[in-house]
Design an enzyme around this catalytic site. Structure first.
Site, PDB file in Angstrom:
ATOM      1  N   ASP A   1       0.775  -1.193  -0.536  1.00 20.15           N
ATOM      2  CA  ASP A   1      -0.097   0.314   0.197  1.00 20.15           C
ATOM      3  C   ASP A   1       0.817   1.233   0.407  1.00 20.15           C
ATOM      4  O   ASP A   1       1.914   1.348   1.170  1.00 20.15           O
ATOM      5  CB  ASP A   1      -1.075  -0.328   1.297  1.00 20.15           C
ATOM      6  CG  ASP A   1      -1.788   0.765   1.516  1.00 20.15           C
ATOM      7  OD1 ASP A   1      -1.825   2.735   0.838  1.00 20.15           O
ATOM      8  OD2 ASP A   1      -2.906   1.114   2.015  1.00 20.15           O
ATOM      9  N   VAL A   2       1.032   2.170  -1.111  1.00 18.12           N
ATOM     10  CA  VAL A   2       1.809   2.993  -1.635  1.00 18.12           C
ATOM     11  C   VAL A   2       1.353   4.804  -0.190  1.00 18.12           C
ATOM     12  O   VAL A   2       2.291   5.560  -0.020  1.00 18.12           O
ATOM     13  CB  VAL A   2       1.870   3.469  -3.093  1.00 18.12           C
ATOM     14  CG1 VAL A   2       2.540   2.471  -3.810  1.00 18.12           C
ATOM     15  CG2 VAL A   2       0.338   4.147  -3.333  1.00 18.12           C
TER      16      VAL A   2
ATOM     17  N   ASN B   1       2.512   5.858 -10.054  1.00 16.93           N
ATOM     18  CA  ASN B   1       1.086   5.733 -11.014  1.00 16.93           C
ATOM     19  C   ASN B   1       0.002   5.398 -10.052  1.00 16.93           C
ATOM     20  O   ASN B   1      -1.075   5.508 -10.105  1.00 16.93           O
ATOM     21  CB  ASN B   1       1.141   4.787 -11.775  1.00 16.93           C
ATOM     22  CG  ASN B   1      -0.804   4.259 -12.572  1.00 16.93           C
ATOM     23  OD1 ASN B   1      -0.949   5.691 -13.294  1.00 16.93           O
ATOM     24  ND2 ASN B   1      -0.712   2.923 -12.251  1.00 16.93           N
TER      25      ASN B   1
ATOM     26  N   TYR C   1      -9.657  14.601  -5.124  1.00 17.61           N
ATOM     27  CA  TYR C   1      -8.847  14.183  -6.322  1.00 17.61           C
ATOM     28  C   TYR C   1      -8.301  15.289  -7.216  1.00 17.61           C
ATOM     29  O   TYR C   1      -7.063  15.372  -6.944  1.00 17.61           O
ATOM     30  CB  TYR C   1      -9.692  13.179  -7.054  1.00 17.61           C
ATOM     31  CG  TYR C   1      -8.709  13.127  -8.043  1.00 17.61           C
ATOM     32  CD1 TYR C   1      -8.721  12.258  -8.407  1.00 17.61           C
ATOM     33  CD2 TYR C   1      -9.071  13.769  -9.864  1.00 17.61           C
ATOM     34  CE1 TYR C   1      -7.421  10.980  -9.367  1.00 17.61           C
ATOM     35  CE2 TYR C   1      -8.506  13.166 -10.587  1.00 17.61           C
ATOM     36  CZ  TYR C   1      -7.711  11.812 -10.376  1.00 17.61           C
ATOM     37  OH  TYR C   1      -6.958  10.715 -12.123  1.00 17.61           O
TER      38      TYR C   1
ATOM     39  N   LYS D   1      -3.898  16.006  -6.812  1.00 23.39           N
ATOM     40  CA  LYS D   1      -3.120  15.862  -8.455  1.00 23.39           C
ATOM     41  C   LYS D   1      -2.533  17.773  -8.693  1.00 23.39           C
ATOM     42  O   LYS D   1      -1.444  17.441  -9.387  1.00 23.39           O
ATOM     43  CB  LYS D   1      -4.052  16.118  -9.334  1.00 23.39           C
ATOM     44  CG  LYS D   1      -4.476  14.321  -9.979  1.00 23.39           C
ATOM     45  CD  LYS D   1      -3.355  13.372  -9.406  1.00 23.39           C
ATOM     46  CE  LYS D   1      -3.992  12.526 -10.299  1.00 23.39           C
ATOM     47  NZ  LYS D   1      -3.085  10.958 -10.434  1.00 23.39           N
TER      48      LYS D   1
HETATM   49  P1  NAD Z   1      -6.578   2.264 -12.022  1.00 21.57           P
HETATM   50  O1  NAD Z   1      -8.343   2.366 -11.229  1.00 21.57           O
HETATM   51  O2  NAD Z   1      -7.163   0.859 -13.258  1.00 21.57           O
HETATM   52  O3  NAD Z   1      -5.205   2.348 -11.293  1.00 21.57           O
HETATM   53  C1  NAD Z   1      -4.916   2.752 -10.300  1.00 21.57           C
HETATM   54  C2  NAD Z   1      -4.095   1.611  -9.767  1.00 21.57           C
HETATM   55  O4  NAD Z   1      -4.105   2.200  -8.544  1.00 21.57           O
HETATM   56  C3  NAD Z   1      -5.051  -0.036  -9.536  1.00 21.57           C
HETATM   57  O5  NAD Z   1      -3.479  -0.513 -10.053  1.00 21.57           O
HETATM   58  C4  NAD Z   1      -5.071   0.509  -8.325  1.00 21.57           C
HETATM   59  O6  NAD Z   1      -4.705  -1.304  -7.188  1.00 21.57           O
HETATM   60  C5  NAD Z   1      -3.719   0.743  -6.951  1.00 21.57           C
HETATM   61  N1  NAD Z   1      -3.618   0.921  -5.831  1.00 21.57           N
HETATM   62  C6  NAD Z   1      -4.875   1.730  -5.262  1.00 21.57           C
HETATM   63  N2  NAD Z   1      -4.354   2.024  -4.118  1.00 21.57           N
HETATM   64  C7  NAD Z   1      -3.904   2.271  -4.012  1.00 21.57           C
HETATM   65  C8  NAD Z   1      -2.323   2.132  -3.195  1.00 21.57           C
HETATM   66  N3  NAD Z   1      -2.448   2.051  -1.621  1.00 21.57           N
HETATM   67  N4  NAD Z   1      -1.259   1.642  -3.434  1.00 21.57           N
HETATM   68  C9  NAD Z   1      -1.009   0.667  -4.205  1.00 21.57           C
HETATM   69  N5  NAD Z   1      -1.937   0.212  -5.054  1.00 21.57           N
HETATM   70  C10 NAD Z   1      -2.529   1.275  -5.341  1.00 21.57           C
HETATM   71  O7  NAD Z   1      -6.672   3.294 -13.292  1.00 21.57           O
HETATM   72  P2  NAD Z   1      -6.261   4.204 -13.790  1.00 21.57           P
HETATM   73  O8  NAD Z   1      -6.961   4.967 -14.323  1.00 21.57           O
HETATM   74  O9  NAD Z   1      -4.972   3.398 -14.514  1.00 21.57           O
HETATM   75  O10 NAD Z   1      -4.906   4.803 -12.782  1.00 21.57           O
HETATM   76  C11 NAD Z   1      -3.579   5.216 -12.918  1.00 21.57           C
HETATM   77  C12 NAD Z   1      -3.306   6.956 -12.783  1.00 21.57           C
HETATM   78  O11 NAD Z   1      -3.681   7.270 -13.758  1.00 21.57           O
HETATM   79  C13 NAD Z   1      -4.179   7.023 -11.386  1.00 21.57           C
HETATM   80  O12 NAD Z   1      -3.263   7.502 -10.534  1.00 21.57           O
HETATM   81  C14 NAD Z   1      -5.101   8.046 -11.983  1.00 21.57           C
HETATM   82  O13 NAD Z   1      -5.509   8.777 -11.071  1.00 21.57           O
HETATM   83  C15 NAD Z   1      -4.241   8.714 -13.406  1.00 21.57           C
HETATM   84  N6  NAD Z   1      -5.432   8.946 -13.991  1.00 21.57           N
HETATM   85  C16 NAD Z   1      -5.801   8.328 -14.698  1.00 21.57           C
HETATM   86  C17 NAD Z   1      -7.086   8.364 -15.950  1.00 21.57           C
HETATM   87  C18 NAD Z   1      -8.295   8.234 -16.371  1.00 21.57           C
HETATM   88  O14 NAD Z   1      -8.654   8.758 -17.452  1.00 21.57           O
HETATM   89  N7  NAD Z   1      -8.526   6.860 -16.752  1.00 21.57           N
HETATM   90  C19 NAD Z   1      -6.609  10.653 -16.146  1.00 21.57           C
HETATM   91  C20 NAD Z   1      -6.264  11.140 -15.165  1.00 21.57           C
HETATM   92  C21 NAD Z   1      -5.322  10.618 -14.192  1.00 21.57           C
END
Ligand code: NAD
Length: 270
Positions: free
Chosen positions: A68-69, A95, A168, A172
């Site tokens: 857990d990060v 990420n 959120y 960011k």
């Molecule tokens: P996702 O939900 O598939 O990925 C998020 C990942 O973070 C998951 O694998 C989850 O298990 C992991 N995670 C959650 N809590 C955690 C913890 N405490 N410790 C370790 N890992 C943990 O969604 P995504 O879209 O792939 O998101 C990845 C990143 O991209 C995030 O930071 C998100 O804010 C950012 N983001 C996504 C989008 C989009 O449109 N999908 C847009 C802007 C930013």
């Protein structure tokens, strides 16, 4: 998915939250560019192991690490495991991220703390551990001209306010100043710290925004490129930021958003 298999040859990487979505794609692209990759996951052990197996089946090097990060002891243990297994680390991709949305006046302190804890504190904890190792080891010219690279996955919501998502957007926005301040402090040590700000990318975090034709049509009004992004759009930018091809890029955010930050609502004079 393929990239030059030599671009990141002999480099060691850690991607947090890499068992799904953008993190998974970045991990796979880094591996196909020649890096050994640690796949951090929170709860999806099976998915993480599948990614490791796939990378190994392609003659790559990978391992899965649960942590857990947002927890300092778990982050420290994860870095110990990476250093034990890989010997060092060259690339950190911060990420992992979550959303816990609500109207502002209904937002609980638990939901505020959870989002700041993973999205911002988690990135701080991982960046600090990576930087310690970069500083200890220094530049290895045969590996990379940088002592280390940190890539923070931010969001267009580091600049676009987001009603109903105050925790959120705050996390960011915080990543931007954290990233730039670390970059300013560590640039003399040849450490590069940059962010990628994705727009709307099809992943599990935002399924409801694109999983029906009506939802997707509404979303496309915000995207001048008129397509929702895919995880490869982000992964390609991450590989470039991790490579020496971007050696003179430091302390900046690359928006990979199909123009979402161009304020498309003003196209017809507002
Ligand atoms: P996702 O939900 O598939 O990925 C998020 C990942 O973070 C998951 O694998 C989850 O298990 C992991 N995670 C959650 N809590 C955690 C913890 N405490 N410790 C370790 N890992 C943990 O969604 P995504 O879209 O792939 O998101 C990845 C990143 O991209 C995030 O930071 C998100 O804010 C950012 N983001 C996504 C989008 C989009 O449109 N999908 C847009 C802007 C930013």
């Amino acid at each position: 998915m393929s990239y030059s298999p030599y671009l990141l040859k002999d480099q060691k990487a850690l991607v947090t939250g890499a068992s799904s979505g953008i993190g998974e794609a970045i991990a796979r692209y880094l591996a196909s560019s020649g890096a050994a990759v640690a796949i951090n996951y929170h709860s999806e052990a099976e998915s993480a192991q599948k990614i490791v197996d796939d990378i190994q089946a392609n003659n790559g090097e990978a391992l899965a690490i649960q942590a857990d990060v947002s927890k300092e002891d778990q982050v420290k243990a994860m870095f110990s495991q990476v250093l034990n297994q890989f010997g060092t680390i060259d690339i950190l991709v911060n990420n992992a991220g979550i959303q816990k949305d609500s109207a502002f006046v209904d937002m609980t302190l638990d939901h505020w703390n959870a989002v700041i804890g993973v999205n911002l504190t988690g990135q701080f904890l991982c960046a600090r551990e990576a930087a310690k190792e970069f500083l200890r080891r220094g530049v290895q010219p045969h590996i990379s001209c940088a002592a280390g690279k940190i890539i923070c996955i931010s969001s267009v919501h580091e600049v676009i306010p987001w009603a109903g998502h105050v925790n959120y957007a705050a996390s960011k926005g915080g990543i931007n100043m954290m990233m730039q301040s670390i970059a300013q402090e560590l640039a003399p040590h040849k450490i590069r710290v940059n962010s990628i700000a994705p727009g709307a990318i099809k992943t599990p975090i935002n399924t409801s925004a694109w999983d029906t034709p009506e939802a997707e049509a509404k979303l496309l009004q915000l995207i001048p490129a008129k397509r929702v992004g895919n995880v490869a759009d982000i992964a390609k930018a991450a590989v470039w930021l991790a490579s020496d091809d971007s050696d003179y890029v430091n302390g900046t955010t690359i928006f990979v958003d199909g123009g979402m930050t161009l304020y498309p609502g003003f196209t017809e004079n507002g």
